[in-house]
Design a protein around this motif. Structure first.
Motif, PDB file in Angstrom:
ATOM      1  N   ALA A 132      99.778  43.301  46.630  1.00  0.00           N
ATOM      2  CA  ALA A 132      99.667  41.733  46.033  1.00  0.00           C
ATOM      3  C   ALA A 132     100.133  41.282  46.757  1.00  0.00           C
ATOM      4  O   ALA A 132      99.603  39.892  46.820  1.00  0.00           O
ATOM      5  CB  ALA A 132     100.290  42.008  44.698  1.00  0.00           C
ATOM      6  N   THR A 133     101.134  41.247  48.030  1.00  0.00           N
ATOM      7  CA  THR A 133     101.698  40.635  48.344  1.00  0.00           C
ATOM      8  C   THR A 133     101.554  40.805  49.916  1.00  0.00           C
ATOM      9  O   THR A 133     101.640  39.395  50.713  1.00  0.00           O
ATOM     10  CB  THR A 133     102.894  40.504  48.278  1.00  0.00           C
ATOM     11  OG1 THR A 133     103.981  41.625  48.603  1.00  0.00           O
ATOM     12  CG2 THR A 133     103.489  40.095  46.805  1.00  0.00           C
ATOM     13  N   THR A 134     100.933  41.832  50.662  1.00  0.00           N
ATOM     14  CA  THR A 134     100.776  42.525  51.896  1.00  0.00           C
ATOM     15  C   THR A 134      99.446  42.199  52.137  1.00  0.00           C
ATOM     16  O   THR A 134      97.985  42.234  51.883  1.00  0.00           O
ATOM     17  CB  THR A 134     101.469  43.683  51.954  1.00  0.00           C
ATOM     18  OG1 THR A 134     102.303  44.406  51.334  1.00  0.00           O
ATOM     19  CG2 THR A 134     101.309  43.785  53.421  1.00  0.00           C
ATOM     20  N   PRO A 135      99.220  41.604  53.243  1.00  0.00           N
ATOM     21  CA  PRO A 135      97.448  41.632  53.598  1.00  0.00           C
ATOM     22  C   PRO A 135      97.207  42.777  54.653  1.00  0.00           C
ATOM     23  O   PRO A 135      97.842  43.821  54.129  1.00  0.00           O
ATOM     24  CB  PRO A 135      97.707  40.909  55.395  1.00  0.00           C
ATOM     25  CG  PRO A 135      98.681  40.410  55.518  1.00  0.00           C
ATOM     26  CD  PRO A 135      99.714  40.609  54.700  1.00  0.00           C
ATOM     27  N   ARG A 136      95.663  42.892  53.936  1.00  0.00           N
ATOM     28  CA  ARG A 136      95.218  44.770  53.404  1.00  0.00           C
ATOM     29  C   ARG A 136      95.077  45.269  54.651  1.00  0.00           C
ATOM     30  O   ARG A 136      95.141  44.567  56.335  1.00  0.00           O
ATOM     31  CB  ARG A 136      93.226  44.297  53.003  1.00  0.00           C
ATOM     32  CG  ARG A 136      93.502  45.300  52.432  1.00  0.00           C
ATOM     33  CD  ARG A 136      91.514  44.891  51.637  1.00  0.00           C
ATOM     34  NE  ARG A 136      90.582  44.491  52.777  1.00  0.00           N
ATOM     35  CZ  ARG A 136      90.124  43.159  52.468  1.00  0.00           C
ATOM     36  NH1 ARG A 136      90.653  42.649  51.426  1.00  0.00           N
ATOM     37  NH2 ARG A 136      89.176  42.808  53.694  1.00  0.00           N
ATOM     38  N   LYS A 137      95.554  46.362  54.096  1.00  0.00           N
ATOM     39  CA  LYS A 137      95.607  47.771  55.472  1.00  0.00           C
ATOM     40  C   LYS A 137      94.067  47.818  56.046  1.00  0.00           C
ATOM     41  O   LYS A 137      93.561  48.220  54.713  1.00  0.00           O
ATOM     42  CB  LYS A 137      96.456  48.618  55.546  1.00  0.00           C
ATOM     43  CG  LYS A 137      98.093  47.630  55.484  1.00  0.00           C
ATOM     44  CD  LYS A 137      99.363  47.888  55.664  1.00  0.00           C
ATOM     45  CE  LYS A 137     100.719  47.447  55.888  1.00  0.00           C
ATOM     46  NZ  LYS A 137     101.671  48.503  56.061  1.00  0.00           N
ATOM     47  N   PRO A 138      93.885  48.538  56.993  1.00  0.00           N
ATOM     48  CA  PRO A 138      92.501  49.486  56.977  1.00  0.00           C
ATOM     49  C   PRO A 138      92.840  50.497  56.174  1.00  0.00           C
ATOM     50  O   PRO A 138      92.419  51.377  57.541  1.00  0.00           O
ATOM     51  CB  PRO A 138      92.604  49.622  58.855  1.00  0.00           C
ATOM     52  CG  PRO A 138      93.689  49.162  58.959  1.00  0.00           C
ATOM     53  CD  PRO A 138      94.653  48.194  58.134  1.00  0.00           C
ATOM     54  N   ALA A 171      93.104  48.105  43.950  1.00  0.00           N
ATOM     55  CA  ALA A 171      91.915  47.246  43.126  1.00  0.00           C
ATOM     56  C   ALA A 171      91.704  45.973  43.205  1.00  0.00           C
ATOM     57  O   ALA A 171      90.496  44.789  44.080  1.00  0.00           O
ATOM     58  CB  ALA A 171      91.255  47.831  41.673  1.00  0.00           C
ATOM     59  N   GLU A 172      92.729  44.955  42.987  1.00  0.00           N
ATOM     60  CA  GLU A 172      93.390  43.658  43.061  1.00  0.00           C
ATOM     61  C   GLU A 172      93.042  43.342  44.380  1.00  0.00           C
ATOM     62  O   GLU A 172      92.629  42.196  44.708  1.00  0.00           O
ATOM     63  CB  GLU A 172      94.595  43.427  42.375  1.00  0.00           C
ATOM     64  CG  GLU A 172      93.671  43.670  40.852  1.00  0.00           C
ATOM     65  CD  GLU A 172      95.252  44.262  39.640  1.00  0.00           C
ATOM     66  OE1 GLU A 172      96.626  43.734  40.217  1.00  0.00           O
ATOM     67  OE2 GLU A 172      95.100  43.826  38.536  1.00  0.00           O
ATOM     68  N   ALA A 173      93.671  43.843  45.380  1.00  0.00           N
ATOM     69  CA  ALA A 173      93.996  44.055  46.664  1.00  0.00           C
ATOM     70  C   ALA A 173      92.524  44.395  47.890  1.00  0.00           C
ATOM     71  O   ALA A 173      92.585  43.739  48.818  1.00  0.00           O
ATOM     72  CB  ALA A 173      94.409  45.083  47.269  1.00  0.00           C
TER      73      ALA A 173
END
Length: 205
Positions: A132-138, A171-173
């Protein structure tokens, strides 16, 4: 000569002493009366693999890269492309694979995690908060979980609940992930059946 009745009693006594199943059954009854079985369900016994696979750090990823892959490359060179590399594991190996990819997405970007043990990560499952707090990783992640996994009806150390929380956070991220729920307990049976489809889904492009 030993009287027949005494011999029978002695024989039954010897049978009870030599039958480990009887001893275990009696021990289980004593544990249930004392409440120890319930406590052991809620707080699993720590083993060395818990420190190797459940720890939320980059040690497992470093081991794979510096020792395992280095040795494999000497025999059969692998593709040095994180999008072409995947990790797969069950139980502690499931969350261990997620953690390795989380810390080293520059090396691993595909994960298959079966009946993962997010519930016994030291300090608690960090993924709902981090996702919820970290930029999405690939990363592309395939999760499989069983309705009757360990502690499925417990308030603590609930494998089912922690897998569902992790899936919800993915899912939320807006991660590229898939969750498959099935019947059964903490076994690899369902995951083994799903493995071919999971591999095709991970490498679908």
């Amino acid at each position: 000569m030993v009287p027949r009745s005494r011999g029978r009693r002695a024989g039954r006594h010897r049978a009870r002493q030599s039958d480990p199943g009887r001893r275990h059954t009696a021990d289980d009854r004593r544990l249930r009366r004392s409440g120890s079985v319930h406590r052991s369900r809620r707080q699993p016994e720590r083993k060395n693999r818990n420190f190797e696979y459940d720890a939320f750090d980059d040690r497992y990823a470093t081991f794979l890269l510096d020792e395992v892959l280095r040795r494999v490359d000497e025999i059969a060179p692998t593709i040095d492309d994180p999008a072409s590399r995947g990790l797969c594991g069950g139980s502690s190996g499931g969350n261990g694979s997620v953690t390795a990819a989380w810390h080293r997405p520059d090396a691993f970007r595909k994960v298959i995690a079966l009946v993962s043990s997010f519930a016994q990560i030291p300090g608690g499952n960090p993924y709902p908060r981090l996702l919820a707090t970290t930029p999405r990783k690939p990363l592309r992640i395939f999760l499989q979980e069983s309705h009757r996994d360990l502690g499925w009806d417990e308030a603590e150390y609930n494998w089912l609940a922690e897998n569902l929380r992790t899936a919800a956070a993915l899912a939320e991220a807006a991660y590229d992930f898939r969750l498959v729920l099935g019947e059964g307990a903490h076994t690899g049976n369902h995951g083994g059946v799903l493995l071919p489809d999971a591999l095709r889904w991970l490498w679908r492009d």
